[in-house]
Design a protein around this motif. Sequence first.
Motif, short mmCIF file in Angstrom:
data_model
loop_
_atom_site.label_atom_id
_atom_site.label_comp_id
_atom_site.label_asym_id
_atom_site.label_seq_id
_atom_site.Cartn_x
_atom_site.Cartn_y
_atom_site.Cartn_z
N ASP A 44 -2.04 7.05 -13.52
CA ASP A 44 -1.67 5.69 -13.12
C ASP A 44 -1.33 5.63 -11.62
O ASP A 44 -1.73 4.70 -10.92
CB ASP A 44 -0.49 5.18 -13.94
CG ASP A 44 -0.85 4.89 -15.38
OD1 ASP A 44 -2.06 4.79 -15.70
OD2 ASP A 44 0.07 4.78 -16.21
N ASP A 53 -4.52 6.07 -9.63
CA ASP A 53 -5.32 4.83 -9.67
C ASP A 53 -4.77 3.81 -8.67
O ASP A 53 -5.53 3.13 -7.99
CB ASP A 53 -5.34 4.23 -11.07
CG ASP A 53 -6.20 5.03 -12.05
OD1 ASP A 53 -6.98 5.92 -11.60
OD2 ASP A 53 -6.09 4.77 -13.28
N LYS A 54 -3.45 3.70 -8.62
CA LYS A 54 -2.83 2.75 -7.69
C LYS A 54 -3.13 3.15 -6.25
O LYS A 54 -3.51 2.32 -5.42
CB LYS A 54 -1.33 2.65 -7.90
CG LYS A 54 -0.69 1.64 -6.95
CD LYS A 54 0.77 1.46 -7.26
CE LYS A 54 1.33 0.29 -6.51
NZ LYS A 54 1.04 -1.00 -7.10
N HIS A 106 -5.60 4.92 -5.14
CA HIS A 106 -7.02 4.71 -4.88
C HIS A 106 -7.34 3.23 -4.68
O HIS A 106 -8.00 2.85 -3.70
CB HIS A 106 -7.86 5.30 -6.03
CG HIS A 106 -9.32 5.23 -5.77
ND1 HIS A 106 -10.11 4.23 -6.28
CD2 HIS A 106 -10.14 6.04 -5.05
CE1 HIS A 106 -11.36 4.42 -5.88
NE2 HIS A 106 -11.40 5.51 -5.14
N ARG A 107 -6.87 2.41 -5.58
CA ARG A 107 -7.16 0.97 -5.53
C ARG A 107 -6.56 0.31 -4.28
O ARG A 107 -7.25 -0.36 -3.52
CB ARG A 107 -6.63 0.31 -6.81
CG ARG A 107 -7.00 -1.15 -6.98
CD ARG A 107 -6.52 -1.70 -8.32
NE ARG A 107 -5.08 -1.64 -8.48
CZ ARG A 107 -4.43 -0.77 -9.28
NH1 ARG A 107 -5.09 0.12 -9.98
NH2 ARG A 107 -3.12 -0.78 -9.37
N ARG A 108 -5.27 0.50 -4.08
CA ARG A 108 -4.58 -0.16 -2.97
C ARG A 108 -4.80 0.55 -1.63
O ARG A 108 -4.88 -0.09 -0.59
CB ARG A 108 -3.09 -0.29 -3.26
CG ARG A 108 -2.77 -1.16 -4.45
CD ARG A 108 -3.23 -2.57 -4.21
NE ARG A 108 -2.86 -3.41 -5.34
CZ ARG A 108 -3.62 -4.39 -5.80
NH1 ARG A 108 -4.77 -4.65 -5.25
NH2 ARG A 108 -3.22 -5.10 -6.82
N LEU A 145 -7.41 2.36 -0.49
CA LEU A 145 -8.72 2.11 0.14
C LEU A 145 -8.78 0.72 0.76
O LEU A 145 -9.28 0.55 1.88
CB LEU A 145 -9.85 2.29 -0.88
CG LEU A 145 -10.16 3.72 -1.28
CD1 LEU A 145 -11.22 3.75 -2.38
CD2 LEU A 145 -10.61 4.54 -0.09
N GLU A 146 -8.27 -0.24 0.05
CA GLU A 146 -8.24 -1.61 0.57
C GLU A 146 -7.38 -1.69 1.84
O GLU A 146 -7.79 -2.29 2.84
CB GLU A 146 -7.69 -2.54 -0.51
CG GLU A 146 -7.58 -3.98 -0.10
CD GLU A 146 -7.00 -4.82 -1.22
OE1 GLU A 146 -7.64 -5.82 -1.56
OE2 GLU A 146 -5.91 -4.49 -1.74
N ARG A 194 -0.90 -7.92 -1.24
CA ARG A 194 -1.96 -7.25 -1.98
C ARG A 194 -1.39 -6.41 -3.13
O ARG A 194 -2.01 -6.30 -4.17
CB ARG A 194 -2.80 -6.35 -1.07
CG ARG A 194 -3.59 -7.10 -0.03
CD ARG A 194 -4.46 -8.21 -0.58
NE ARG A 194 -5.39 -7.71 -1.57
CZ ARG A 194 -5.86 -8.40 -2.61
NH1 ARG A 194 -5.48 -9.63 -2.80
NH2 ARG A 194 -6.70 -7.86 -3.45
N ASN A 195 -0.21 -5.84 -2.93
CA ASN A 195 0.40 -5.03 -3.98
C ASN A 195 0.96 -5.89 -5.10
O ASN A 195 0.97 -5.50 -6.24
CB ASN A 195 1.50 -4.14 -3.41
CG ASN A 195 2.02 -3.15 -4.42
OD1 ASN A 195 1.29 -2.27 -4.87
ND2 ASN A 195 3.27 -3.30 -4.81
#
Length: 169
Positions: free
Chosen positions: A113, A116-117, A119-121, A123-124, A167-168
């Motif tokens: 988890d 994933d966070k 990676h998702r946040r 990269l953006e 964004r978060n």
Amino acid sequence: RSMNILSRLLKAGAQSGSIMMVSDILTQTNLDNKDRSNLDLERTLRWGLCGLVLHGPYFLITFSKIDKYWGPVKSFPNVLKKTVAAQLTVFPGYLVLLFGFIGVLEGLNTPKDIGDKIHRRGLEAFGAGCVFWPVANTVNFKFIPSGYRVPYLAACQLPWNSFLSWRNG
């Protein structure tokens, strides 16, 4: 000497934590359209804690190392080297730590988890940061004396952290 370092770390953390909390409050009231009476104060405190224990100390230490490695010369080629070094080494590491730490504070408890966070946040944020931070860091390394870098970066953090908080959230 160790008290001086501790004092500088605490000062950098306090400056960053304060700015990160203000950024989150501005985000909640202006971007998330929350009424002041409905603010998520736990979220604001999480961002403040990140500034206190992560952002301030991290950038104080890493930017000091960049200055030590390339020296105080403010020629454009040297400023460009420092800016590229910060963008490609310091910034990605910070984003991994930031989103990992925020994830833990938000209650994520498995490595998957949290990963994933990140990676998702991350990269953006890195993509957006490639537009914002090179300009801010060029000004930083060219014009800002080393003793004022953390307050300068904290001021730059106001709009940047508003973006990250938005964004978060």
